[in-house]
Design a protein around this motif. Structure first.
Motif, PDB file in Angstrom:
ATOM      1  N   LYS A  32       0.833  -1.211   0.000  1.00  0.00           N
ATOM      2  CA  LYS A  32       0.000   0.000   0.000  1.00  0.00           C
ATOM      3  C   LYS A  32       0.868   1.261   0.000  1.00  0.00           C
ATOM      4  N   ILE A  33       1.948   1.244   0.777  1.00  0.00           N
ATOM      5  CA  ILE A  33       2.874   2.385   0.799  1.00  0.00           C
ATOM      6  C   ILE A  33       3.546   2.528  -0.564  1.00  0.00           C
ATOM      7  N   GLY A  34       3.890   1.394  -1.164  1.00  0.00           N
ATOM      8  CA  GLY A  34       4.490   1.423  -2.494  1.00  0.00           C
ATOM      9  C   GLY A  34       3.563   2.052  -3.522  1.00  0.00           C
ATOM     10  N   TYR A  35       2.284   1.734  -3.468  1.00  0.00           N
ATOM     11  CA  TYR A  35       1.310   2.346  -4.370  1.00  0.00           C
ATOM     12  C   TYR A  35       1.347   3.863  -4.249  1.00  0.00           C
ATOM     13  N   ALA A  36       1.387   4.331  -3.011  1.00  0.00           N
ATOM     14  CA  ALA A  36       1.379   5.780  -2.772  1.00  0.00           C
ATOM     15  C   ALA A  36       2.673   6.428  -3.277  1.00  0.00           C
ATOM     16  N   LEU A  37       3.821   5.818  -2.987  1.00  0.00           N
ATOM     17  CA  LEU A  37       5.107   6.402  -3.373  1.00  0.00           C
ATOM     18  C   LEU A  37       5.303   6.404  -4.890  1.00  0.00           C
ATOM     19  N   VAL A 228      13.398   6.663  -1.513  1.00  0.00           N
ATOM     20  CA  VAL A 228      12.461   6.018  -0.582  1.00  0.00           C
ATOM     21  C   VAL A 228      11.633   4.951  -1.284  1.00  0.00           C
ATOM     22  N   SER A 229      11.069   5.271  -2.462  1.00  0.00           N
ATOM     23  CA  SER A 229      10.232   4.297  -3.172  1.00  0.00           C
ATOM     24  C   SER A 229      11.056   3.076  -3.612  1.00  0.00           C
ATOM     25  N   THR A 230      12.308   3.305  -4.010  1.00  0.00           N
ATOM     26  CA  THR A 230      13.180   2.205  -4.410  1.00  0.00           C
ATOM     27  C   THR A 230      13.513   1.314  -3.214  1.00  0.00           C
ATOM     28  N   LEU A 231      13.746   1.924  -2.055  1.00  0.00           N
ATOM     29  CA  LEU A 231      14.026   1.150  -0.848  1.00  0.00           C
ATOM     30  C   LEU A 231      12.824   0.287  -0.458  1.00  0.00           C
ATOM     31  N   VAL A 232      11.609   0.826  -0.614  1.00  0.00           N
ATOM     32  CA  VAL A 232      10.396   0.048  -0.322  1.00  0.00           C
ATOM     33  C   VAL A 232      10.298  -1.140  -1.271  1.00  0.00           C
ATOM     34  N   LEU A 233      10.578  -0.896  -2.565  1.00  0.00           N
ATOM     35  CA  LEU A 233      10.538  -1.981  -3.555  1.00  0.00           C
ATOM     36  C   LEU A 233      11.580  -3.046  -3.238  1.00  0.00           C
ATOM     37  N   LEU A 234      12.786  -2.623  -2.870  1.00  0.00           N
ATOM     38  CA  LEU A 234      13.837  -3.576  -2.516  1.00  0.00           C
ATOM     39  C   LEU A 234      13.467  -4.373  -1.265  1.00  0.00           C
ATOM     40  N   TYR A 235      12.831  -3.694  -0.304  1.00  0.00           N
ATOM     41  CA  TYR A 235      12.406  -4.409   0.909  1.00  0.00           C
ATOM     42  C   TYR A 235      11.368  -5.479   0.571  1.00  0.00           C
ATOM     43  N   LEU A 236      10.398  -5.128  -0.284  1.00  0.00           N
ATOM     44  CA  LEU A 236       9.373  -6.096  -0.667  1.00  0.00           C
ATOM     45  C   LEU A 236       9.989  -7.291  -1.388  1.00  0.00           C
ATOM     46  N   GLY A 237      11.002  -7.015  -2.240  1.00  0.00           N
ATOM     47  CA  GLY A 237      11.697  -8.111  -2.906  1.00  0.00           C
ATOM     48  C   GLY A 237      12.459  -8.973  -1.921  1.00  0.00           C
ATOM     49  N   LEU A 238      13.132  -8.331  -0.965  1.00  0.00           N
ATOM     50  CA  LEU A 238      13.911  -9.066   0.030  1.00  0.00           C
ATOM     51  C   LEU A 238      13.032  -9.931   0.909  1.00  0.00           C
ATOM     52  N   LEU A 239      11.889  -9.389   1.360  1.00  0.00           N
ATOM     53  CA  LEU A 239      11.025 -10.179   2.243  1.00  0.00           C
ATOM     54  C   LEU A 239      10.485 -11.399   1.511  1.00  0.00           C
ATOM     55  N   SER A 240      10.183 -11.259   0.219  1.00  0.00           N
ATOM     56  CA  SER A 240       9.704 -12.407  -0.549  1.00  0.00           C
ATOM     57  C   SER A 240      10.801 -13.442  -0.720  1.00  0.00           C
ATOM     58  N   ALA A 241      12.019 -12.966  -1.013  1.00  0.00           N
ATOM     59  CA  ALA A 241      13.147 -13.883  -1.198  1.00  0.00           C
ATOM     60  C   ALA A 241      13.400 -14.692   0.064  1.00  0.00           C
ATOM     61  N   VAL A 242      13.421 -14.016   1.197  1.00  0.00           N
ATOM     62  CA  VAL A 242      13.714 -14.685   2.469  1.00  0.00           C
ATOM     63  C   VAL A 242      12.561 -15.592   2.892  1.00  0.00           C
ATOM     64  N   ALA A 243      11.333 -15.052   2.890  1.00  0.00           N
ATOM     65  CA  ALA A 243      10.180 -15.803   3.383  1.00  0.00           C
ATOM     66  C   ALA A 243       9.893 -17.038   2.531  1.00  0.00           C
ATOM     67  N   PHE A 244       9.867 -16.875   1.205  1.00  0.00           N
ATOM     68  CA  PHE A 244       9.574 -18.013   0.335  1.00  0.00           C
ATOM     69  C   PHE A 244      10.663 -19.078   0.415  1.00  0.00           C
ATOM     70  N   SER A 245      11.926 -18.641   0.528  1.00  0.00           N
ATOM     71  CA  SER A 245      13.026 -19.615   0.614  1.00  0.00           C
ATOM     72  C   SER A 245      12.899 -20.468   1.869  1.00  0.00           C
ATOM     73  N   ILE A 246      12.714 -19.813   3.003  1.00  0.00           N
ATOM     74  CA  ILE A 246      12.617 -20.542   4.273  1.00  0.00           C
ATOM     75  C   ILE A 246      11.365 -21.410   4.304  1.00  0.00           C
TER      76      ILE A 246
END
Length: 320
Positions: A32-37, A228-246
């Motif tokens: 949702k924050i990404g949509y706004a940014l 800021v928007s790029t950092l949010v996008l990178l965070y979303l990518g990182l959380l998916s990478a970590v969560a799906f892997s584990i």
């Protein structure tokens, strides 16, 4: 300690599964924050798909780079492996997140996180028909009923007079939960033949590429890239990478049911984080009751007495 022993260790499972679900919960306010940014409106479906595509391409590349650095064989795939990965990517990433991203744009983070709790109940239903040792019983039936009552409750107005359920909003989030349940079981099967990390990386990358192509096909280009928007996008990518892997590794070495119990943390963390970062109202009585019902239902569905409790129950029945 080898991989199987570690990922079946009770304490490790609790910590890792809880961590995954909290990460996934943070995706609700994150998107949702990404949509706004990125200034993506709720009606700009193709830009939403491009946003999702960038996220999962980043996530897939992150996982594959880690796999490559740990000397895993990324390019020794058979045609059967490739077709399995394509199918998994299209279901677990593309199909799921087409509905998730569009649905989340048309509902609140709190409601979406609670609706997502249905994934645990879908898993129970599918497992009944797939695994002989994971049949539906009385407690699972009660748990499913409690959960679905909670999901229904969150879609009523505060006075319980109006039912507010949008197909393109809450309905799409539910379809996303269904896609996640089906694809997770399929992913477990694939991981019996292939390395779990490689499976995760490729399915995220493949699914992300298809999402991005779908977005570009409708001229849904991403703009407004800032720090800021790029950092949010990178965070979303990182959380998916970590969560799906584990999560994929946990499902490989454990039964679906005992792992699915931790899904109750997704609506909890999603609702709390949405309230904190989006200012949404989690304290409305129906949201609180719905959250409790969904979490109780998921717990009831997956609860299994420990061996000591089972022995005590057996002794009591013998005595009687």
């Amino acid at each position: 300690m080898d991989s199987e022993k570690f990922f079946t260790n009770k304490k490790a499972v609790i910590l890792l599964a809880s961590f995954c679900c909290i990460l996934w919960g943070s995706a609700y306010p994150g998107v949702k924050i990404g949509y706004a940014l990125f200034e993506i409106s709720t009606n700009n479906v193709f830009s939403e798909l491009s946003f999702a595509g960038y996220r999962f391409i980043i996530a897939g590349l992150m996982v594959l780079v880690v796999a490559l650095c740990t000397s895993k064989h990324l390019f020794t795939l058979t045609w059967k492996n490739i077709m399995s990965l394509v199918l998994l990517g299209l279901t677990q990433t593309t199909l799921q997140y087409v509905f998730f991203y569009i649905g989340l744009a048309h509902t609140t983070g709190v409601k979406a996180s609670i609706m997502n709790g249905t994934s645990a109940f879908f898993s129970v239903i599918f497992a009944h028909f797939i695994y002989k040792d994971d049949r539906i019983n009385f407690k699972k039936t009660v748990g499913c009923i409690l959960g679905f009552v909670g999901v229904l409750l969150v879609n009523f107005s505060s006075d319980l007079l109006n039912f507010n359920f949008k197909i393109i909003g809450e309905g799409f989030v539910t379809v996303a939960a269904l896609a996640f349940s089906v694809s997770a079981i399929y992913g477990k099967k694939i991981c019996q033949e292939m390395d779990s990390v490689i499976v995760t990386g490729y399915q995220l990358l493949i699914g992300g590429i298809v999402l991005l192509l779908m977005g570009f096909s409708g001229k849904g280009y991403m703009t407004h890239f800032t720090v800021v928007s790029t950092l949010v996008l990178l965070y979303l990518g990182l959380l998916s990478a970590v969560a799906f892997s584990i999560w994929t590794i946990l499902l490989k070495y454990n039964k679906v049911g005992p792992i699915a119990i931790y899904n109750f943390l997704i609506p909890v963390s999603g609702a709390i984080l949405s309230a904190i970062f989006l200012g949404e109202n989690i304290f409305e009585w129906k949201n609180a009751v719905a959250l409790i019902l969904v979490c109780t239902g998921i717990y009831a569905v997956n609860y299994q007495p420990n061996k000591r409790s089972k022995r005590a129950l057996k002794k009591r029945s013998d005595f009687v």
